[in-house]
Design a protein around this motif. Structure first.
Motif, PDB file in Angstrom:
ATOM      1  N   VAL A  30      15.924  28.843 -32.509  1.00 32.05           N
ATOM      2  CA  VAL A  30      16.115  28.999 -31.059  1.00 32.05           C
ATOM      3  C   VAL A  30      17.011  27.890 -30.690  1.00 32.05           C
ATOM      4  O   VAL A  30      17.954  28.028 -29.943  1.00 32.05           O
ATOM      5  CB  VAL A  30      14.778  28.759 -30.312  1.00 32.05           C
ATOM      6  N   GLN A  34      20.922  28.028 -29.259  1.00 32.93           N
ATOM      7  CA  GLN A  34      21.129  27.648 -27.765  1.00 32.93           C
ATOM      8  C   GLN A  34      22.076  26.514 -27.734  1.00 32.93           C
ATOM      9  O   GLN A  34      22.680  26.611 -26.692  1.00 32.93           O
ATOM     10  CB  GLN A  34      19.671  27.422 -27.233  1.00 32.93           C
ATOM     11  N   SER A  35      21.791  25.278 -28.653  1.00 36.98           N
ATOM     12  CA  SER A  35      22.539  24.245 -28.248  1.00 36.98           C
ATOM     13  C   SER A  35      23.493  23.827 -29.314  1.00 36.98           C
ATOM     14  O   SER A  35      24.075  22.758 -29.363  1.00 36.98           O
ATOM     15  CB  SER A  35      21.760  22.925 -28.006  1.00 36.98           C
ATOM     16  N   THR A  91      12.115  25.755 -21.535  1.00 33.53           N
ATOM     17  CA  THR A  91      13.682  26.398 -21.685  1.00 33.53           C
ATOM     18  C   THR A  91      13.708  27.671 -20.786  1.00 33.53           C
ATOM     19  O   THR A  91      14.923  27.759 -20.518  1.00 33.53           O
ATOM     20  CB  THR A  91      13.655  27.399 -23.301  1.00 33.53           C
ATOM     21  N   ALA A  95      16.771  27.398 -17.862  1.00 34.35           N
ATOM     22  CA  ALA A  95      18.011  28.499 -17.640  1.00 34.35           C
ATOM     23  C   ALA A  95      18.957  28.628 -16.378  1.00 34.35           C
ATOM     24  O   ALA A  95      19.941  28.982 -16.583  1.00 34.35           O
ATOM     25  CB  ALA A  95      17.430  30.101 -18.104  1.00 34.35           C
ATOM     26  N   ILE A  98      21.882  26.302 -16.707  1.00 29.32           N
ATOM     27  CA  ILE A  98      22.449  26.330 -18.011  1.00 29.32           C
ATOM     28  C   ILE A  98      24.056  25.453 -18.216  1.00 29.32           C
ATOM     29  O   ILE A  98      24.258  25.218 -19.356  1.00 29.32           O
ATOM     30  CB  ILE A  98      23.008  27.724 -18.342  1.00 29.32           C
ATOM     31  N   SER A 171      25.305  32.788 -32.939  1.00 26.55           N
ATOM     32  CA  SER A 171      25.206  32.576 -31.516  1.00 26.55           C
ATOM     33  C   SER A 171      26.601  32.470 -30.999  1.00 26.55           C
ATOM     34  O   SER A 171      27.123  33.013 -29.823  1.00 26.55           O
ATOM     35  CB  SER A 171      24.517  31.376 -31.312  1.00 26.55           C
ATOM     36  N   SER A 183      24.895  33.668 -20.927  1.00 24.07           N
ATOM     37  CA  SER A 183      24.116  32.305 -21.661  1.00 24.07           C
ATOM     38  C   SER A 183      22.922  32.250 -20.908  1.00 24.07           C
ATOM     39  O   SER A 183      21.759  31.863 -21.551  1.00 24.07           O
ATOM     40  CB  SER A 183      25.076  31.301 -20.931  1.00 24.07           C
ATOM     41  N   ARG A 186      20.393  34.559 -22.550  1.00 27.00           N
ATOM     42  CA  ARG A 186      20.481  34.279 -23.950  1.00 27.00           C
ATOM     43  C   ARG A 186      19.240  33.333 -23.829  1.00 27.00           C
ATOM     44  O   ARG A 186      18.539  33.370 -24.827  1.00 27.00           O
ATOM     45  CB  ARG A 186      21.749  33.885 -24.523  1.00 27.00           C
ATOM     46  N   GLN A 187      19.303  32.273 -22.857  1.00 30.19           N
ATOM     47  CA  GLN A 187      18.367  31.196 -23.054  1.00 30.19           C
ATOM     48  C   GLN A 187      17.111  31.591 -22.795  1.00 30.19           C
ATOM     49  O   GLN A 187      15.950  31.138 -23.279  1.00 30.19           O
ATOM     50  CB  GLN A 187      18.694  29.878 -22.004  1.00 30.19           C
ATOM     51  N   PHE A 190      15.718  33.156 -25.804  1.00 29.61           N
ATOM     52  CA  PHE A 190      15.127  32.220 -26.588  1.00 29.61           C
ATOM     53  C   PHE A 190      13.589  31.753 -26.046  1.00 29.61           C
ATOM     54  O   PHE A 190      12.839  31.187 -26.997  1.00 29.61           O
ATOM     55  CB  PHE A 190      16.116  31.034 -26.427  1.00 29.61           C
TER      56      PHE A 190
END
Length: 207
Positions: A30, A34-35, A91, A95, A98, A171, A183, A186-187, A190
């Protein structure tokens, strides 16, 4: 001196355990997705320190003593579930921001450390699995535990690094620069994944 008949089965067992989906694997995937891979590596460092702490506790017999009382195991288990759920909520909430700054390195490291310390399966490994590979005839059981535990750390780091790199690449391949809405979705995905990991931890680690 550890023999091949002792080392090979242990390394195989460690590889299977580390490749089995669990809280560490899920959280690493995750964060890297994500990052990015750098954030993932920071979490790997935190997770590894958590494993090392359990290794030291095992060498001194502290982990086994703690898990003799069921309430200690249950406290660890539910604290881990609550922590993963908190990460999921955090999380999801982030979002909406973002485009904000990425998570701080210290925060990622501490999250990886806490996530592993609150994972009762890490303690169970050093209490129930690792001692089964200690051979009395080899002498110096404490040294055997330390050696086998160190090998476990090496294997876990290698597998965790592979997870981070694969998640980061996947990703990157699925995202488009400037696609903010994508994005955000997607977050939030996650966040749902973290919640699912928490539920999985609650169910799979129940005694």
């Amino acid at each position: 001196m550890l023999s091949a008949s002792q080392l090979l089965p242990f390394l195989l067992a460690v590889a299977v355990i580390e490749l089995t989906p669990g809280p560490n694997m899920g959280y690493l995937a995750v964060v890297a997705g994500q990052s990015g891979w750098r954030a993932g590596l920071t979490v790997v460092a935190g997770v590894t320190l958590g494993l090392a702490i359990y290794l030291v506790a095992s060498v001194f017999g502290l982990a086994e003593a703690a898990l003799r009382w069921p309430w200690v195991y249950e406290t660890l288990r539910w604290a881990g579930v609550a922590y993963m759920l908190w990460l999921a909520v955090d999380t999801w909430r982030d979002a909406a921001d973002i485009q904000g700054p990425p998570p701080e390195t210290r925060s990622l490291f501490l999250r990886g450390l806490i996530n592993n310390l609150l994972n009762p399966k890490a303690a169970v490994f050093y209490v129930a699995v690792l001692p089964g590979f200690v051979r009395p005839e080899a002498g110096q059981p404490v040294l055997q535990v330390a050696t086998l535990g160190s090998l476990h750390l090496v294997v876990s780091v290698i597998i965790h690094l592979l997870i981070v790199l694969m998640a980061s690449r996947a990703s990157t391949a699925m995202t488009t620069e400037g696609a903010v809405n994508r994005s955000v979705r997607r977050q939030r995905l996650f966040a749902v994944a973290l919640a699912a990991i928490a539920i999985w931890l609650a169910v799979s680690s129940a005694r």
